[in-house]
Design an enzyme around this catalytic site. Structure first.
Site, PDB file in Angstrom:
ATOM      1  CG  HIS A 365      -1.927  -0.895   1.185  1.00 15.07           C
ATOM      2  ND1 HIS A 365      -3.210  -0.902   0.966  1.00 15.07           N
ATOM      3  CD2 HIS A 365      -1.764  -2.294   1.523  1.00 15.07           C
ATOM      4  CE1 HIS A 365      -3.690  -1.992   0.802  1.00 15.07           C
ATOM      5  NE2 HIS A 365      -3.116  -2.939   1.421  1.00 15.07           N
ATOM      6  CE  LYS A 559      -7.059  13.451   0.380  1.00 14.66           C
ATOM      7  NZ  LYS A 559      -6.942  12.382  -0.784  1.00 14.66           N
ATOM      8  NE  ARG A 560      -4.371   9.805  10.196  1.00 16.74           N
ATOM      9  CZ  ARG A 560      -3.862   8.715  11.095  1.00 16.74           C
ATOM     10  NH1 ARG A 560      -4.757   7.948  11.149  1.00 16.74           N
ATOM     11  NH2 ARG A 560      -2.783   8.924  11.790  1.00 16.74           N
ATOM     12  CE  LYS A 565      -2.849  10.783   3.278  1.00 19.29           C
ATOM     13  NZ  LYS A 565      -3.657   9.950   2.220  1.00 19.29           N
ATOM     14  CB  THR A 667     -10.343   4.513  -0.918  1.00 18.39           C
ATOM     15  OG1 THR A 667      -9.895   4.937   0.275  1.00 18.39           O
ATOM     16  CG2 THR A 667      -9.606   3.060  -1.410  1.00 18.39           C
ATOM     17  CE  LYS A 671     -14.078   5.484   1.077  1.00 22.32           C
ATOM     18  NZ  LYS A 671     -13.303   5.370   2.364  1.00 22.32           N
TER      19      LYS A 671
HETATM   20  C1  26Q Z   1       3.061   0.642  10.721  1.00 25.47           C
HETATM   21  C2  26Q Z   1       3.808   0.501  11.693  1.00 25.47           C
HETATM   22  C3  26Q Z   1       3.577   0.883  12.886  1.00 25.47           C
HETATM   23  C4  26Q Z   1       2.516   1.791  13.220  1.00 25.47           C
HETATM   24  C5  26Q Z   1       1.695   1.805  12.223  1.00 25.47           C
HETATM   25  C6  26Q Z   1       1.843   1.462  10.946  1.00 25.47           C
HETATM   26  C7  26Q Z   1       1.045   1.680   9.846  1.00 25.47           C
HETATM   27  C8  26Q Z   1      -0.545   1.584  10.206  1.00 25.47           C
HETATM   28  C9  26Q Z   1      -1.386   1.907   9.126  1.00 25.47           C
HETATM   29  C10 26Q Z   1       1.425   2.083   8.504  1.00 25.47           C
HETATM   30  C11 26Q Z   1       0.414   2.354   7.485  1.00 25.47           C
HETATM   31  C12 26Q Z   1      -0.909   2.442   7.968  1.00 25.47           C
HETATM   32  C13 26Q Z   1      -1.930   2.711   6.772  1.00 25.47           C
HETATM   33  C14 26Q Z   1      -1.618   2.975   5.476  1.00 25.47           C
HETATM   34  C15 26Q Z   1      -2.704   3.388   4.800  1.00 25.47           C
HETATM   35  O1  26Q Z   1      -3.831   3.646   5.139  1.00 25.47           O
HETATM   36  N1  26Q Z   1      -2.241   3.501   3.082  1.00 25.47           N
HETATM   37  C16 26Q Z   1      -3.028   3.793   2.405  1.00 25.47           C
HETATM   38  O2  26Q Z   1      -3.792   2.709   1.850  1.00 25.47           O
HETATM   39  C17 26Q Z   1      -5.029   2.781   0.969  1.00 25.47           C
HETATM   40  C18 26Q Z   1      -5.652   1.633   0.410  1.00 25.47           C
HETATM   41  O3  26Q Z   1      -5.014   0.889  -0.603  1.00 25.47           O
HETATM   42  C19 26Q Z   1      -4.543   3.713  -0.325  1.00 25.47           C
HETATM   43  O4  26Q Z   1      -5.423   4.193  -0.906  1.00 25.47           O
HETATM   44  C20 26Q Z   1      -3.776   5.017  -0.017  1.00 25.47           C
HETATM   45  O5  26Q Z   1      -3.265   5.522  -0.856  1.00 25.47           O
HETATM   46  C21 26Q Z   1      -2.674   4.513   1.177  1.00 25.47           C
HETATM   47  O6  26Q Z   1      -1.949   5.570   1.687  1.00 25.47           O
END
Ligand code: 26Q
Length: 823
Positions: A365, A559-560, A565, A667, A671
């Site tokens: 991702h 979004k985050r 972004k 995503t 939406k």
């Molecule tokens: C990793 C290690 C330690 C703590 C937290 C994490 C962690 C947690 C969540 C790292 C990343 C995430 C989330 C990532 C994320 O949401 N990525 C997004 O995924 C979407 C679905 O595929 C994409 O549409 C987005 O582009 C992408 O940023």
């Protein structure tokens, strides 16, 4: 069953208005222990939730029995996050009970909308990745693909965001405080070991390995039914809660160490206590690794148990399960599966490795190299000594293969190794993405562009080695939640003009194209948008006291919060508009409302400063009578699935403005498109495919391309030169630095402005002029309402591809090969 028992059962699950009304009143009394007159809205919610739950249990059990009987291959979707959103409305929709429940509540003098509002959503995810897992569970259930989701039952989900004096404040998300009617506690428990050391021993001439852990805890399964839409099929989401093991406690109790026993209980319970936010600079926390291993181990033991029960031999594992890894968070599964087979089930290494390679598939991702997960070797060794040993063994065999394929290529060997030798910072690390690539049969990105870039950049070496493993699976979102639940008036209109088949086959929306020149229809279409804007305005007025003009252009970025972004690019444009309104009395602006929402990781200071900047600019603009008739800026606190459902339908413009090459897919962009917003966006992630689908003429494109971005950076990017040459950008930055938005404090936003001046890693300055020009074009076209409505309708009509049903169909056809099963 006796007659009476059968009748009782029947009234408990009957679907008539009367039966629902009776169950509800019953539950109010027996579950919440309230009389009708004393009940609160929360009580109403709880009673209704149980009323609905009773009506889905039979389907759950029937599905389970059917799967068991037919012994079917099942998709195991493994994810550290499932961002589900509220259940009640979704379950009403999927059971087809909405109308009857609405009426039953009405007859009792209650309002269904108000009751739905009372549900506390399970925020068991950060953002896109977690929400994607939830959309995929919805599609798997709806398409009747046997599936189970495996994850963690966090006691606290993603923090709740409050805004105080313009700053983000984090509050704990105690989502289980009032109980959770949707989860079914089970008796299913598995032990999970941690720490200690390993010992090799000889048994009948073969060298075996024993893990001597220093603690053992257990996972307890909580099952949440996931209903398919319009079908009898129900999938399971199985989330693990960590506990102390009884036997372990007893030992401490018996030796008289009461407090020691209590301590060990708390340590065990802490593992599933709280979800980690992403983007934390200090993300390499030991607890996070423990969480990942904990849920992976429980889930694999569960699958192995099922396989042995139904097939009698683990050789059939790949015929019983296919495991999809949602990023590298569950990638330790590759090593754990090997450990379970080799150590606990005495399987020979090569046979076990063969099964692994037929069972796992990996979804990536991210393209940001700094976001690829790695664990310091010493920490890994301390927590999972046996797994480190297994990873060494996998690595040694794997590197032998690389050496044969690429003779004398030592750089490649060190890049592909599962172990980073610490050449950069002296810290040796385990590379989870490399482990996932080596142990999986398939590797996929989440949008066409992302999958291409993976092959050219972060996973290039693996592509060179195994091109056949690489695939694209463009993300999708569920239209059940993001059209039907989020936008009932729009859904009703679709039902009326094209019938209700679109909700199971979103390509059917294409039939709306024939109406795109129909003036009467277009005016109804813009009426629907206005209704959604009014609804959001009411919500913001009631909850935060802000007044919006629903006739203005709603320009939305939710979004985050992250530098890539580029929420700050959006803010720079707003300040430019404000500045021109102030200095040029002839400047005419169509009324615009800028809406922001999103959480920043608690330790990501620059992201938090961006939130403060948005709120500070909002403060100045919204108070200024000279501009606040035309310009308005709002930051909606605590963006979540729930608030998202209110916001997406209300947008005229969807901001998808990341630096090209940084957003894997996005995503939210989908939406918005399904709800009739037009996109202003860069050629990044799935934006590219959205533009392709809706037509370039119905999309506001701006910004440098991936190729241009990399050329600019290669040539030595100098944002300062751009700023010096661009008067408007200069004025905007001056205004911020003068303290205009910070009560005269010229230093508050310096970390942000200096970052833009000095390195601007995400090319905000390079894209500024193109962005504001493009925004001027947006305003120009918005003036012609009919043209805008036409474009908006075409966006929706051509959004069918972005249904998660399409995505899941592709996963199943190209990776899982699981037979669908009609109940
Ligand atoms: C990793 C290690 C330690 C703590 C937290 C994490 C962690 C947690 C969540 C790292 C990343 C995430 C989330 C990532 C994320 O949401 N990525 C997004 O995924 C979407 C679905 O595929 C994409 O549409 C987005 O582009 C992408 O940023």
């Amino acid at each position: 069953m006796s007659d009476i028992a059968e009748r009782a059962l029947h009234t408990r699950i009957a679907r008539s208005v009367e039966a629902i009304r009776r169950s509800f009143v019953d539950n109010l009394f027996y579950v919440t222990v309230r009389t009708f007159d004393n009940a609160t809205t929360l009580d109403h919610y709880t009673a209704l939730a149980y009323t609905i739950r009773d009506r889905l249990l039979a389907r759950l059990i029937a599905t389970d029995e059917q799967y068991k009987r037919l012994d079917v291959k099942t998709v195991a979707y493994m994810s550290a996050e499932f961002l589900l959103g509220p259940h009640l409305g979704n379950n009403l929709l999927n059971l087809g009970l909405w109308e009857n429940v609405h009426q039953a509540m009405q007859e009792l003098g209650l309002n269904l909308e108000t009751i739905l509002e009372a549900e506390e959503e399970p925020g068991l995810g950060n953002g896109g990745l977690g929400r994607l897992a939830a959309c995929y569970m919805d599609s798997l259930a709806t398409m009747e693909i046997p599936a189970i989701g495996y994850g963690i039952r966090y006691e606290y989900g993603i923090f709740k965001q409050a805004i105080k004096d313009g700053w983000q404040v984090e509050l704990a998300d105690a989502w289980l405080r009032n109980g959770n009617p949707w989860e079914l506690p089970t008796q299913l428990r598995y032990p999970v070991k941690f720490g200690g050391s390993i010992e090799h021993y000889d048994e009948d001439g073969s060298l075996l390995c024993r893990w001597l852990p220093d603690s053992i805890i257990q996972g307890l399964a909580y099952d949440t039914p996931i209903l398919g839409y319009g079908v009898m099929n129900v999938s399971l989401l199985r989330l693990w809660k960590s506990e102390a093991r009884e036997s372990f406690d007893l030992k401490a109790f018996n030796t008289g160490d009461y407090y020691g026993a209590v301590d060990s209980m708390i340590v065990a319970q802490n593992i599933s206590k709280v979800l980690y936010p992403n983007d934390e600079p200090e993300a390499g926390k030991a607890l996070r690794l423990r969480q990942q291993y904990f849920f992976v181990s429980c889930s694999l033991q569960d699958m192995i148990h099922t396989t042995l029960k139904s097939k009698g031999s683990l050789d059939y594992f790949p015929d019983r399960f296919v495991v999809q890894l949602n990023d590298t968070h569950p990638a330790i599964a590759i090593a754990e599966f090997m450990r379970l087979l080799v150590d606990e089930h005495q399987m020979e290494w090569n046979r076990a490795w063969g099964l692994t390679l037929r069972s796992f598939a990996y979804t990536n991702h991210t393209l940001l190299p700094e976001a690829l997960e790695t664990w310091p070797l010493d920490l890994f060794q301390r927590i999972l000594p046996r797994h480190l040993d297994i990873i060494y063994q996998i690595n040694s065999r794997f590197l032998d293969d690389v050496r044969i394929r690429f003779i004398d290529d030592t750089d490649r060997l060190s890049r592909m190794s599962l172990i980073d030798d610490g050449a950069n910072d002296g810290v040796r690390r385990v590379r989870m993405a490399n482990l996932a690539c080596v142990g999986s049969m398939s590797i996929n990105g989440v949008a066409k562009m992302h999958s291409e870039l993976l092959k050219q950049t972060v996973l290039k070496d693996f592509f060179d080695m195994w091109p056949e493993k690489f695939q694209n699976k463009t993300n999708g979102v569920t239209p059940r939640r993001f059209i039907s639940l989020a936008n009932p008036p729009q859904s009703a209109l679709f039902d009326e003009v094209i019938g209700d088949g679109w909700l199971r086959d979103l390509e059917k929306l294409r039939q709306l194209e024939t109406l795109s020149e129909d003036k009467d229809f277009l005016s109804r279409w813009s009426g629907i948008k206005l209704t959604a804007k009014q609804r959001l305005s009411n919500y913001l007025h009631q909850n935060y006291g802000v007044s919006l003009n629903p006739e203005s252009l709603f320009d939305v970025q939710v979004k985050r919060i992250h530098e890539y972004k580029r929420q700050h690019l959006n803010v720079l444009h707003i300040i430019d508009l404000y500045h021109r309104l102030k200095i040029d009395s002839s400047f005419e602006l169509i009324p615009r409302t800028f809406i922001f929402g999103g959480k920043a990781a608690p330790g990501y200071h620059l992201a938090k400063l961006i939130i403060k900047l948005i709120n500070s600019v909002a403060d100045v603009i919204n108070r200024d009578p000279q501009v606040n008739k035309t310009l308005k800026v709002v930051f909606v606190p605590n963006f979540s699935v729930k608030t998202g459902q209110l916001i997406y339908p209300a947008a005229d413009i969807s901001e998808q403005i990341s630096t090209a090459g940084k957003e894997a897919s996005g995503t939210g962009n989908m939406k918005f498109t399904m709800n009739g917003a037009l996109t202003i966006g860069t050629l990044d992630g799935a934006n590219v495919e959205i533009r392709e689908a809706v037509g370039a003429e119905n999309f506001f494109l701006f910004g440098k391309t991936v190729e241009q971005v990399s050329e600019i950076l290669k040539a030595g990017y100098q944002p300062r030169t751009i700023i010096e040459q661009n008067e408007r950008l200069r004025d905007v930055l001056h205004l911020i630095n003068s303290g205009h938005f910070s009560h005269g404090d010229g230093s508050l936003f310096r970390p942000l402005t200096n970052n833009l001046l000095d390195n601007d890693p995400f090319l905000v300055c390079a894209d500024f002029q193109d962005y504001i020009d493009c925004q001027a074009n947006v305003a120009q076209i918005y003036k012609t309402q009919e043209k805008w409505s036409h474009m908006s309708l075409l966006n929706v009509a051509r959004s069918g591809k972005f249904s998660s049903d399409r995505a899941i169909r592709e996963y199943n056809e190209d990776i899982w090969h699981v037979k669908t099963l009609s109940m």
